[in-house]
Design an enzyme around this catalytic site. Structure first.
Site, PDB file in Angstrom:
ATOM      1  N   CYS A   1      -0.456   4.100   2.238  1.00 40.38           N
ATOM      2  CA  CYS A   1      -0.224   3.899   3.679  1.00 40.38           C
ATOM      3  C   CYS A   1       1.241   4.107   4.049  1.00 40.38           C
ATOM      4  CB  CYS A   1      -0.588   2.466   4.097  1.00 40.38           C
ATOM      5  SG  CYS A   1      -2.077   1.817   3.361  1.00 40.38           S
ATOM      6  N   ASP A   2       2.163   3.613   3.234  1.00 42.74           N
ATOM      7  CA  ASP A   2       3.561   3.510   3.666  1.00 42.74           C
ATOM      8  C   ASP A   2       4.556   4.379   2.901  1.00 42.74           C
ATOM      9  OD1 ASP A   2       2.761   1.595   5.517  1.00 42.74           O
ATOM     10  OD2 ASP A   2       2.922  -0.023   4.057  1.00 42.74           O
TER      11      ASP A   2
ATOM     12  N   CYS B   1       0.834  -1.203   0.000  1.00 41.67           N
ATOM     13  CA  CYS B   1       0.000   0.000   0.000  1.00 41.67           C
ATOM     14  C   CYS B   1       0.871   1.257   0.000  1.00 41.67           C
ATOM     15  CB  CYS B   1      -0.918  -0.008   1.227  1.00 41.67           C
ATOM     16  SG  CYS B   1      -1.907   1.492   1.366  1.00 41.67           S
TER      17      CYS B   1
END
Ligand code: NAP
Length: 308
Positions: A139-140, A136
């Site tokens: 997200c990261d 992701c």
């Protein structure tokens, strides 16, 4: 055991398909519950910018569109229940749905639990997930400011997320198992024009290296057989998805890849159970198509209930 809570429609999965179905059934005044084990929005919630959803010429952020759909469903009375569905069975002409903490009944069920990212399945992948291995970018990505990372895959997801990751990373190396990309021309061209993106063709990852965090990958050229180590700080994997159909694989008919079979009107092999979005065999994997199927499944469920 607590009392069974009754709904007319139960929807499993709060992605684009499920939330659209909920907007339609609750707006049609059918009591509706939607079950979600993670966050609403499904794959869209993990997407940075959605550029091809009609009506938003500048694009719309994935998490924004997810939250707006959820708010819209709730506005018409949908109950959003953050629990994982553990079983589904026929009961009294309808269906019984159980979670870890409750029991629910429904006259119609819409399966909309979508699909999840696929893993490469190499040593180090599982061990280093969250320690440099990610599925992701939204997200990261921010953890990789000025770092060098690799992206695995050659489809739309790999290109779109790879381009997004250049906001943070100093260099993104796309590792693809063939010498041509599966991605659509617009994303392919954009990725190739991006100065921070490099491509390594005809190559697969055999191992992800590192003890406490990712330090590199072992690569093998599939044409020459040559192997080498490649230093990297992060490995982002975008190689497609598998259907989230484990819950229903013995309840409705599925195809050889695990996708739920449904008719043109989205009816599964069990009358009263419908499938919408990426869990359905043959679905076009696009947000707008998932939403369209959510609408169709909702209308079919409504029709089913009216004829009981
Ligand atoms: P995809 O289109 O199935 O592409 C998966 C990519 O990963 C392919 O390049 C494939 O290689 C590679 N791959 C698969 N298994 C692999 C393995 N075990 N090891 C190494 N590489 C592997 O998946 P996706 O990119 O996630 O896209 C899914 C769907 O969503 C598509 O229909 C796509 O169009 C859509 N999507 C659209 C957008 C957009 O419109 N902006 C954005 C994201 C996704 P091969 O090419 O050799 O098979």
């Amino acid at each position: 055991m607590a009392e069974t809570k009754k709904f007319q429609v139960v929807i499993i999965g709060a992605g684009g398909a499920g939330l659209t179905a909920a907007i339609y059934t609750s707006r049609a005044k059918l009591s509706t519950a939607i079950f979600e084990k993670l966050t609403p929005g499904g794959q869209i919630a993990l997407t940075d910018l959605v550029e091809n959803y009609p009506g938003f010429p500048e694009g719309i952020l994935g998490p924004d569109v997810s939250q707006r759909m959820e708010a819209q469903a709730k506005r018409y009375g949908t109950e959003v229940i953050y629990e994982e569905v553990k079983s589904i069975a026929k009961q009294n002409g309808g269906f019984q749905i159980t979670t870890g903490s409750g029991s629910y009944s429904a006259a119609a069920v819409i399966l909309a639990s979508g699909a999840s990212f696929r893993m490469v399945g190499v040593p180090g992948e599982r061990e280093l997930t969250g320690k440099g291995v990610s599925y992701c970018a939204t997200c990261d990505g921010a953890f990789f400011k000025e770092k060098e990372i690799v992206v695995v895959g050659g489809g739309d997801s790999a290109m779109q997320e790879g381009i997004f990751l250049t906001r943070f990373a100093s260099k993104v190396t796309v590792i693809h198992r063939r010498d041509s990309l599966r991605a659509s021309p617009i994303l392919k061209d954009r990725a190739k024009a991006n100065e921070k993106i490099e491509f390594v063709w005809d190559t697969v990852i055999e191992k992800i290296l590192g003890e406490k965090k990712v330090e590199g990958v072992s690569l093998r050229n599939v044409k020459t057989g040559e192997t080498r180590e490649f230093r990297t700080d992060g490995v982002f994997i975008f190689i497609g998805h598998d259907p989230n159909s484990a819950l229903v694989k013995e309840f409705v008919e599925i195809d050889e890849s695990g996708y739920v079979k449904a008719t043109d009107s989205l009816q599964t092999s069990v009358p009263g159970v419908f499938a919408a979005g990426e869990i359905r065999a043959g679905a076009v994997k696009q947000l707008v198509a998932a939403c369209g199927e959510g609408c169709e499944a909702a209308l079919a469920a409504q029709h089913h209930i009216e004829n009981l």
